[in-house]
Write a protein that holds these residues in place. Sequence first.
Motif, PDB file in Angstrom:
ATOM      1  N   ILE A  55       0.835  -1.203   0.000  1.00 52.50           N
ATOM      2  CA  ILE A  55       0.000   0.000   0.000  1.00 52.50           C
ATOM      3  C   ILE A  55       0.870   1.254   0.000  1.00 52.50           C
ATOM      4  CG2 ILE A  55      -1.641   1.301   1.422  1.00 52.50           C
ATOM      5  CD1 ILE A  55      -2.901  -1.404   2.113  1.00 52.50           C
ATOM      6  N   GLY A  56       2.010   1.158   0.649  1.00 48.99           N
ATOM      7  CA  GLY A  56       2.912   2.301   0.758  1.00 48.99           C
ATOM      8  C   GLY A  56       3.033   2.752   2.193  1.00 48.99           C
ATOM      9  N   PHE A  57       4.267   2.751   2.696  1.00 50.19           N
ATOM     10  CA  PHE A  57       4.476   3.100   4.100  1.00 50.19           C
ATOM     11  C   PHE A  57       3.998   4.518   4.390  1.00 50.19           C
ATOM     12  CE2 PHE A  57       6.719   4.391   7.881  1.00 50.19           C
ATOM     13  CZ  PHE A  57       6.682   3.259   8.675  1.00 50.19           C
ATOM     14  N   ASP A  58       4.315   5.462   3.501  1.00 48.56           N
ATOM     15  CA  ASP A  58       3.913   6.849   3.739  1.00 48.56           C
ATOM     16  C   ASP A  58       2.398   6.980   3.756  1.00 48.56           C
ATOM     17  OD1 ASP A  58       6.552   7.586   3.910  1.00 48.56           O
ATOM     18  OD2 ASP A  58       6.650   8.427   1.887  1.00 48.56           O
ATOM     19  N   GLU A  59       1.726   6.281   2.844  1.00 47.07           N
ATOM     20  CA  GLU A  59       0.266   6.323   2.805  1.00 47.07           C
ATOM     21  C   GLU A  59      -0.323   5.773   4.095  1.00 47.07           C
ATOM     22  OE1 GLU A  59      -3.792   6.268   2.267  1.00 47.07           O
ATOM     23  OE2 GLU A  59      -2.242   7.553   1.389  1.00 47.07           O
ATOM     24  N   MET A  60       0.245   4.665   4.578  1.00 41.53           N
ATOM     25  CA  MET A  60      -0.232   4.082   5.834  1.00 41.53           C
ATOM     26  C   MET A  60      -0.046   5.056   6.999  1.00 41.53           C
ATOM     27  SD  MET A  60      -1.674   1.140   6.061  1.00 41.53           S
ATOM     28  CE  MET A  60      -1.886  -0.436   5.259  1.00 41.53           C
ATOM     29  N   ARG A  61       1.108   5.688   7.042  1.00 42.22           N
ATOM     30  CA  ARG A  61       1.360   6.657   8.114  1.00 42.22           C
ATOM     31  C   ARG A  61       0.355   7.805   8.038  1.00 42.22           C
ATOM     32  NH1 ARG A  61       6.417   9.384   6.948  1.00 42.22           N
ATOM     33  NH2 ARG A  61       5.052  10.871   5.918  1.00 42.22           N
TER      34      ARG A  61
END
Length: 198
Positions: A55-61
Amino acid sequence: MAEVLLFHHAQGLTPGIRAFADDLRAAGHIVHTPDLFGGRTFASIDEGLAYIGAIGFDEMRERGVRIADELPAALVYAGFSFGVPPAQKLAQTRPGARGALFFYSCLPISGKWAFGPWPEGVPVQIHGMDKDPIFAGEGDIDAAREIVETVEDAELFLYPGDQHYFADSSLPSYDADATALLTSRVLAFLGSLQHPSG
């Protein structure tokens, strides 16, 4: 009474995370436990990290950060491992934070990975095991020590052992004695916070 926004680790919103939140609620605190994985839990850290990576680490954050928009400003931000980045970003950048609780992870407050300096007047506790290959071996403990050395009301608590998710009662890594001590320290921290109105 404090109001806490608590972010889960990379294996998801496990029964152990829910139980920890319930312990804080039993002491009279309000605890929000958003599920950033939409109901999914994973059998291992690696599986959870693979899902986060897809999903993407930045998106999750940022999913975690956006959740705070629906909540009051006067929050304590808490996170377990993968949950620390959104908690730490909010604690450092969203006005009104009452405190921060970081479990098994910590980001530096200087250098390229930092969200900026630590805000004045925001107390923080950081908890991890002294031989955890992730917390102690990948630089988190150094980031925690930097905060403790430079922030007036900051504490680092180290527990003997090498487990990462040691305070999750639903996982094999659980350490009951360390968790009992951690929980008592967290409850003392939350109990020491002044009411937002004074």
